[in-house]
Design a protein around this motif. Structure first.
Motif: not given
Length: 404
Positions: A207, A281, A320
């Motif tokens: 991240r 994301l 993530v």
């Protein structure tokens, strides 16, 4: 105008006479009100929601030739005890009874009232299914896939034996699969302590790398709505199709109806307050990881994840996003994170227990029994061939492959 079919008495040896009655619905509209009421009172999984299976029938089931035989079992006071999403489909000249939902449904089951399952002795279930057959349209064989051995009550988490697995001849023909499930706990910190510390540390590192790559441009959307939701579903479909092609798997989105199912259900039941949850994301304007899932009772279902490959592969973008979705589920009070069917390696890193699923088929008419017996013989022959080196090499030669 919605017209409910009349209830008929259902006499089951071993149970009180007059205690049960049955209705068989042949339209979604006639069944909807009682089906949705049963969702609230009964044990079941998210895949037995009216909306899930109604969308499937309209987008896919009708194309595949399914006719509805939605079956409700009630007590003398008209309280729903079971709701079974049966359908009938012609296959190879046979009339096949099964459960609606097809390839998009990971768990095939019925809705089951806890009071009913507690009062029916285990030994009565075969007689129950024999009695119920007389209320259903004629069929040659029953074929049930991916049916959980146990069904969960939404509120309490209590597990009940799945009556479908007591269908006559079913247990002798079981083929078992498994689904993977993670117990979430009260906090993400506590959850992490029961898993690989290295995995979570690497997720945080990835991240940070994304944020260094695009300062201020990394964004996670957990419950998308409107045009953004539409864009994420389209990206998910593209990512899944690419991955299926890479692994040599069948690309279902290339067939009519499949993408319409996910798009339509998200449009009707998604958004910020819906039970369908579309997440993504973003790095800058790029949608680099996606997920299409649903919430039901104590469970959140991880169903359709996707991710971009190529240059994005070095950032573990799928993990993530998954990490963020798990954190959100714990914050919202879900008890279980259900990774559903499949033995992908990453699931073992998150899950702490499994749900066993049975698939079976059983003949009813003489034609159905003959077909089932023949298939079992062929399966047994294949298993024997696999264990016999000479036969295995003969098959390879006939297929144009070198012997082992």
């Amino acid at each position: 105008m919605r017209i409910e079919p009349a209830a008929m008495p259902l006499a089951v040896p071993g149970l009180n006479p007059g205690a049960l009655q049955v209705r068989v619905f042949t339209s979604l509209e006639a069944a909807q009100a009682r089906w949705e009421a049963a969702e609230q009172a009964c044990a079941g999984y998210g895949f037995q929601r009216f909306a899930w299976l109604a969308h499937w029938q309209r987008q896919l089931g009708q194309r595949q030739g399914w006719r509805l035989a939605l079956t409700e079992v009630c007590d003398a006071g008209d309280r729903t005890l079971m709701f079974i999403p049966f359908g009938l489909r012609p296959q190879a000249g046979l009339r096949v009874l099964g459960l609606l939902g097809g390839e998009v449904t990971d768990y095939n089951a019925c809705l089951l009232h806890p009071d009913f399952v507690r009062q029916v002795p285990t030994g009565c279930w075969e007689a129950f299914w024999q009695a119920l057959r007389s209320a259903l349209p004629p069929f040659d064989l029953v074929r049930i896939g991916r049916s959980p051995l146990q069904i969960e009550h939404l509120a309490s988490g209590e597990m009940f034996d799945n009556p479908l697995t007591y269908w006559p001849q079913a247990r002798a023909a079981w083929q078992l699969e498994r689904a993977h499930i993670a117990t979430l706990g009260e906090s993400f910190e506590a959850f992490q302590k029961t898993r690989s510390a290295k995995m979570f540390a690497d997720t945080r590192r990835q991240r940070r790398r994304l944020e260094e790559l695009c300062p201020g441009g990394v964004r996670i959307v957990l419950r998308a709505a409107g045009a953004e939701q539409d864009a994420i579903v389209a990206a998910m479909a593209r990512q899944k199709a690419r991955r299926w092609r890479e692994t040599g798997s069948h690309d279902v989105f290339a067939e009519p109806g499949y993408l319409d199912f996910y798009q339509g259900l998200a449009a009707d039941c998604g958004g910020t307050e819906g039970w369908v949850q579309v997440s993504a994301l973003f790095v800058g304007e790029d949608i680099v990881a996606t997920h299409w899932g649903m919430a039901h009772g104590r469970r959140f279902y991880w169903i359709m994840p996707g991710y971009e490959d190529g240059a994005w592969g070095r950032y573990s973008v799928g993990r993530v996003l998954m990490d963020a979705v798990v954190q959100d589920c714990i914050a919202r009070g879900f008890a279980l994170f259900d990774l559903t069917v499949g033995d992908e390696a990453y699931k073992a890193l998150w899950a702490d227990h499994e749900l066993a699923l049975a698939s079976f088929e059983a003949g009813v008419s003489w034609r159905g029994k003959g077909v089932v017996a023949l298939r079992r013989l062929l399966r047994a022959a294949k298993e024997k061939a696999r264990s016999h080196r000479g036969l295995r090499n003969l098959v390879r030669r006939l297929s144009g492959k070198a012997p082992l």
